[in-house]
Motif scaffolding. Structure first.
Motif, mmCIF file in Angstrom:
data_model
loop_
_atom_site.group_PDB
_atom_site.id
_atom_site.type_symbol
_atom_site.label_atom_id
_atom_site.label_comp_id
_atom_site.label_asym_id
_atom_site.label_seq_id
_atom_site.Cartn_x
_atom_site.Cartn_y
_atom_site.Cartn_z
ATOM 1 N N VAL A 58 0.486 3.498 -0.565
ATOM 2 C CA VAL A 58 -0.242 4.456 -1.407
ATOM 3 C C VAL A 58 0.704 5.537 -1.929
ATOM 4 C CG1 VAL A 58 -2.007 6.262 -1.385
ATOM 5 C CG2 VAL A 58 -2.474 4.049 -0.333
ATOM 6 N N ARG A 62 0.708 5.438 -5.727
ATOM 7 C CA ARG A 62 -0.225 6.501 -6.139
ATOM 8 C C ARG A 62 -1.340 5.934 -7.039
ATOM 9 N NH1 ARG A 62 1.130 11.188 -4.488
ATOM 10 N NH2 ARG A 62 -0.300 12.263 -5.897
ATOM 11 N N ARG A 64 -4.814 5.170 -8.893
ATOM 12 C CA ARG A 64 -5.931 6.002 -9.359
ATOM 13 C C ARG A 64 -6.957 5.106 -10.043
ATOM 14 N NH1 ARG A 64 -4.060 11.422 -9.568
ATOM 15 N NH2 ARG A 64 -1.786 11.562 -9.383
ATOM 16 N N VAL A 70 -5.852 10.592 -6.385
ATOM 17 C CA VAL A 70 -5.435 9.492 -5.517
ATOM 18 C C VAL A 70 -6.342 9.416 -4.294
ATOM 19 C CG1 VAL A 70 -3.560 8.587 -4.088
ATOM 20 C CG2 VAL A 70 -3.050 9.640 -6.295
ATOM 21 N N LEU A 71 -6.621 10.558 -3.678
ATOM 22 C CA LEU A 71 -7.500 10.627 -2.513
ATOM 23 C C LEU A 71 -8.812 11.300 -2.895
ATOM 24 C CD1 LEU A 71 -4.958 11.774 0.229
ATOM 25 C CD2 LEU A 71 -5.774 9.453 -0.214
ATOM 26 N N ILE A 192 -12.924 4.451 -5.888
ATOM 27 C CA ILE A 192 -11.758 4.629 -5.026
ATOM 28 C C ILE A 192 -10.876 3.391 -5.165
ATOM 29 C CG2 ILE A 192 -10.951 4.989 -2.666
ATOM 30 C CD1 ILE A 192 -13.723 6.169 -2.046
ATOM 31 N N SER A 195 -6.211 0.049 -2.660
ATOM 32 C CA SER A 195 -5.206 0.355 -1.650
ATOM 33 C C SER A 195 -5.502 1.684 -0.966
ATOM 34 C CB SER A 195 -3.816 0.374 -2.275
ATOM 35 O OG SER A 195 -3.791 1.195 -3.426
ATOM 36 N N THR A 196 -6.067 2.638 -1.713
ATOM 37 C CA THR A 196 -6.478 3.908 -1.107
ATOM 38 C C THR A 196 -7.605 3.685 -0.119
ATOM 39 O OG1 THR A 196 -5.860 5.109 -3.112
ATOM 40 C CG2 THR A 196 -7.332 6.229 -1.591
ATOM 41 N N LEU A 200 -7.375 4.754 3.774
ATOM 42 C CA LEU A 200 -8.275 5.704 4.421
ATOM 43 C C LEU A 200 -8.953 5.073 5.627
ATOM 44 C CD1 LEU A 200 -9.889 7.445 1.315
ATOM 45 C CD2 LEU A 200 -8.248 8.420 2.927
#
Length: 320
Positions: A58, A62, A64, A70-71, A192, A195-196, A200
């Motif tokens: 991530v 990065r 999106r 990103v988060l 989301i 990969s994020t 998480l």
């Protein structure tokens, strides 16, 4: 930057196969690792290494969605991810690692295949985000019978380690089913990046493991190259990279086709357990596994029973 488009078909197919091999091999890796570390250390290493691997991915990419952050920024989203980190990672990984002290890696991989059955129960009974047809209900029933056959309750006059190990595997599959239902209800529609999402989920679980280090990971270890390599493969690959592959397959093929990895992982797990560890089966374990497979095929609508589908169609017509 925005996420790349879906990989080429050949790449997605290779990722699907790689995912099945890694997840199927994870039961062998756990069994090998338990020769030198505790079950808590197996789960700890798996989630911490997986979280670090996904975090680096991530950080490098990065990702999106529609130019968003990103988060996620909403506290409630982080709370939802904390829930699935506990129910989908921390608890089931501890249960499977504990169980493999008493049951074979092959049998643990078979119990992992029960997940579609427990998912069907959770999404309909607990979260009410889907409705099962009669064929699917029959599939769930057959799958439950298959689990009972695998356990073989007639073999036990008292509670034994083997029985508790099997119940722990079943508990892990129930946790996975709960997590899929919870994710479907509270997180699946949120913008989301894939990969994020994976970071998480695994990253928060790894953070929880770090907090629990004094409780579950303080014991002395006895390391060898097979144990170290098994832990690295289990964490960085099976709980890290494989989750990215899973997202790519999910987006390219859709959830139904992606879920067919359920058929690959127990085959890989059983073959490796028999070939590498010389594990054996009693007659009722493959018989129960066959019933579970039939139940999965019905539950996922891979096999349809025309007479039950016709009954469903008449019921829909009468209520419309």
């Amino acid at each position: 930057m925005n996420e790349n488009p879906a990989p080429r078909k050949a790449v997605v197919t290779l990722q699907f196969l790689g995912m099945g091999v890694l997840w199927g091999s994870s039961f062998l890796f756990m069994k090998i690792a338990l020769d030198g570390v505790t079950f808590g250390q197996v789960a700890w290493t798996r989630l911490v290494l997986g979280g670090l691997t996904l975090g680096l991915i991530v950080l490098a990419t990065r990702p999106r969605v529609n130019g968003g952050p990103v988060l996620p920024r909403e506290p409630v989203v982080w709370l939802h991810f904390l829930v699935i980190a506990i129910t989908g990672c921390v608890i089931p990984h501890l249960l499977f690692a504990w169980a493999e002290q008493y049951v074979s890696s092959s049998l643990a991989s078979i119990y992992n295949a029960v997940t579609p059955i427990t998912t069907a129960l959770m999404v309909t009974l607990a979260f009410k985000v889907e409705r099962l047809g009669r064929s699917q209900i029959l599939g769930v029933a057959i799958g439950i019978i298959g689990v009972v056959v695998i356990i073989g309750p007639w073999r036990y006059a008292a509670l034994t380690g083997d029985l508790w190990g099997q119940l722990a595997c079943l508990g892990a599959a129930i946790c996975y089913g709960f997590t899929f239902g919870y994710t479907r209800k509270f997180l699946s529609r949120r913008p989301i990046a894939g990969s994020t999402f994976a970071f998480l989920n695994i990253g928060l679980a790894g953070a929880l493991m770090l907090l629990m280090t004094p409780v579950i990971a303080w014991h002395p270890v006895s390391l060898s190259w097979p144990i170290v390599l098994s832990l690295l493969a289990l964490g960085a690959l099976g709980t890290g990279v494989a989750y990215i592959w899973n997202i790519n397959v999910l987006r390219a093929w859709g959830p139904t086709n992606a879920s067919t990895v359920t058929y690959v992982t127990p085959v890989v797990g059983v073959i490796l357990g028999v070939v590498v560890l010389s594990e054996t089966f009693s007659w009722h374990e493959p018989a129960g596994a066959a019933l579970v497979l039939i139940g999965i095929l019905l539950t996922q609508k891979r096999v349809r029973l025309a007479w039950l589908d016709a009954t469903d169609n008449r019921a829909v017509g009468e209520t419309s």
